[in-house]
Design a protein around this motif. Structure first.
Motif, PDB file in Angstrom:
ATOM      1  N   ILE A   1       0.619  -1.151 -10.812  1.00  0.00           N
ATOM      2  CA  ILE A   1       0.457   0.092 -10.070  1.00  0.00           C
ATOM      3  C   ILE A   1      -0.962   0.593 -10.300  1.00  0.00           C
ATOM      4  O   ILE A   1      -1.376   0.815 -11.442  1.00  0.00           O
ATOM      5  N   ALA A   2      -1.712   0.770  -9.227  1.00  0.00           N
ATOM      6  CA  ALA A   2      -3.088   1.277  -9.347  1.00  0.00           C
ATOM      7  C   ALA A   2      -3.055   2.779  -9.604  1.00  0.00           C
ATOM      8  O   ALA A   2      -2.455   3.533  -8.836  1.00  0.00           O
TER       9      ALA A   2
ATOM     10  N   PRO B   1       0.819  -1.225   0.000  1.00  0.00           N
ATOM     11  CA  PRO B   1       0.000   0.000   0.000  1.00  0.00           C
ATOM     12  C   PRO B   1       0.848   1.270   0.000  1.00  0.00           C
ATOM     13  O   PRO B   1       1.926   1.342   0.588  1.00  0.00           O
ATOM     14  N   GLY B   2       0.327   2.292  -0.679  1.00  0.00           N
ATOM     15  CA  GLY B   2       0.873   3.628  -0.584  1.00  0.00           C
ATOM     16  C   GLY B   2       2.302   3.805  -1.043  1.00  0.00           C
ATOM     17  O   GLY B   2       3.020   4.656  -0.511  1.00  0.00           O
ATOM     18  N   ILE B   3       2.727   3.045  -2.033  1.00  0.00           N
ATOM     19  CA  ILE B   3       4.104   3.181  -2.514  1.00  0.00           C
ATOM     20  C   ILE B   3       4.307   4.536  -3.196  1.00  0.00           C
ATOM     21  O   ILE B   3       5.361   5.163  -3.073  1.00  0.00           O
ATOM     22  N   TYR B   4       3.286   5.011  -3.898  1.00  0.00           N
ATOM     23  CA  TYR B   4       3.404   6.274  -4.642  1.00  0.00           C
ATOM     24  C   TYR B   4       2.390   7.294  -4.126  1.00  0.00           C
ATOM     25  O   TYR B   4       1.259   6.946  -3.773  1.00  0.00           O
TER      26      TYR B   4
ATOM     27  N   GLU C   1      -5.944   1.262  -3.654  1.00  0.00           N
ATOM     28  CA  GLU C   1      -6.045   2.713  -3.747  1.00  0.00           C
ATOM     29  C   GLU C   1      -4.984   3.206  -4.722  1.00  0.00           C
ATOM     30  O   GLU C   1      -3.963   2.533  -4.941  1.00  0.00           O
ATOM     31  N   PRO C   2      -5.188   4.372  -5.336  1.00  0.00           N
ATOM     32  CA  PRO C   2      -4.160   4.906  -6.229  1.00  0.00           C
ATOM     33  C   PRO C   2      -2.805   4.983  -5.519  1.00  0.00           C
ATOM     34  O   PRO C   2      -2.713   5.467  -4.390  1.00  0.00           O
ATOM     35  N   GLY C   3      -1.776   4.466  -6.183  1.00  0.00           N
ATOM     36  CA  GLY C   3      -0.445   4.444  -5.592  1.00  0.00           C
ATOM     37  C   GLY C   3      -0.068   3.126  -4.957  1.00  0.00           C
ATOM     38  O   GLY C   3       1.097   2.897  -4.622  1.00  0.00           O
TER      39      GLY C   3
END
Length: 292
Positions: free
Chosen positions: A152-153, A25-28, A210-212
């Protein structure tokens, strides 16, 4: 190339080995994903010039008729060859560090794909394993241990917009005969077929992202996705990598720990690359698609 953060803080390797997938989660950050979203918007606009599936070398704009929305762009293979943003993101440092932790310092890339599930589209991806697309099989060795798919979402992925659905642990069954003659994109889901190869249809897990967020999965993980019943697109950027010593095909992505930009096109999936590299339209429902 030194680690820029400790991958172990975001990746559960034990879970990946056990289940055949994991979600990081939340890489980007939001601003970073906005750059990918803009690249997707530009590619979508380019696709509007094409009445059907279009190929130029390894680049493929897959455009399908859909029973609900009509003509629709579903993916662009080797988007990195027509988008500077996509070219940078295929070797983005955090992404390569994640893959490097699994496969080592010498990586070839097999899939580079900007993917869409447009709002209202009916056609999803039938349950499948990505291993079915790795052809010729003689070009790949130890596929289960030397290959990983990443996604990647760009948008939120949820059941209502056709998120990826996986069967944890199914990668341990090896390669399965899941409707090998049928198309994956727009193909059918046969739950009896799953049960016949030892997979409980009730074990399906929806990967809500989630995005990222970044999802990873094995080439033998059984997965698919449904229709997009929402009013929002579901976009993703997919890149798959293989240990360089285990593959005779693929574009270099990391060599001795150093990221590699694209050079002259090489053989990946398109066998006629050197016989018919020129721009042309194609009509082939069995064309390879990564992920869901």
């Amino acid at each position: 190339m030194g680690a820029i953060w400790d991958v172990r803080t975001v990746m559960d390797r034990e879970q990946y080995d056990r289940d055949g997938y994991c979600v990081l989660p939340g890489i980007y950050r939001e601003a970073e994903i906005a750059e990918l979203a803009e690249a997707a918007r530009v590619l979508w606009g380019e696709a509007q010039h094409h009445p059907r599936t279009f190929r130029h070398g390894n680049v493929l704009f897959r455009i399908d008729p859909d029973p609900s929305v009509g003509r629709s762009l579903r993916f662009v293979q080797w988007a990195a060859r027509v988008s500077d943003v996509c070219a940078r993101w295929r070797i983005e440092p955090r992404l390569l560090e994640i893959v490097r932790a699994l496969l080592g310092d010498d990586l070839k890339q097999i899939v580079n794909q900007m993917s869409w599930k447009p709002a209202g589209v009916s056609n999803g991806h039938a349950y499948h394993q990505d291993s079915r697309f790795r052809r010729p099989r003689s070009a790949y060795r130890d596929l289960g241990g030397c290959y990983v798919q990443t996604m990647i979402a760009i948008d939120r992925h949820a059941p209502q917009n056709g998120c990826l659905v996986v069967f944890p642990g199914s990668h341990r069954l090896g390669e399965l005969a899941l409707d090998p003659g049928g198309a994956v994109l727009g193909g059918r889901d046969d739950l009896a077929e799953l049960a016949a190869v030892g997979i409980d249809p009730a074990a399906a897990v929806a990967l809500e992202l989630e995005p990222g967020d970044v999802a990873l999965w094995s080439p033998y993980l059984v997965h698919g996705s449904g229709s997009n019943a929402s009013r929002d697109d579901r976009r993703a950027y997919l890149n798959s990598y293989v240990s360089a010593g285990a593959a005779d095909r693929g574009e270099w992505a990391l060599r001795d720990g150093i990221p590699c930009e694209l050079g002259a096109p090489v053989l990946v999936d398109y066998d006629a690359l050197f016989d018919r590299p020129e721009p042309h339209y194609v009509d082939d429902p069995t064309l390879a698609a990564a992920g869901g």
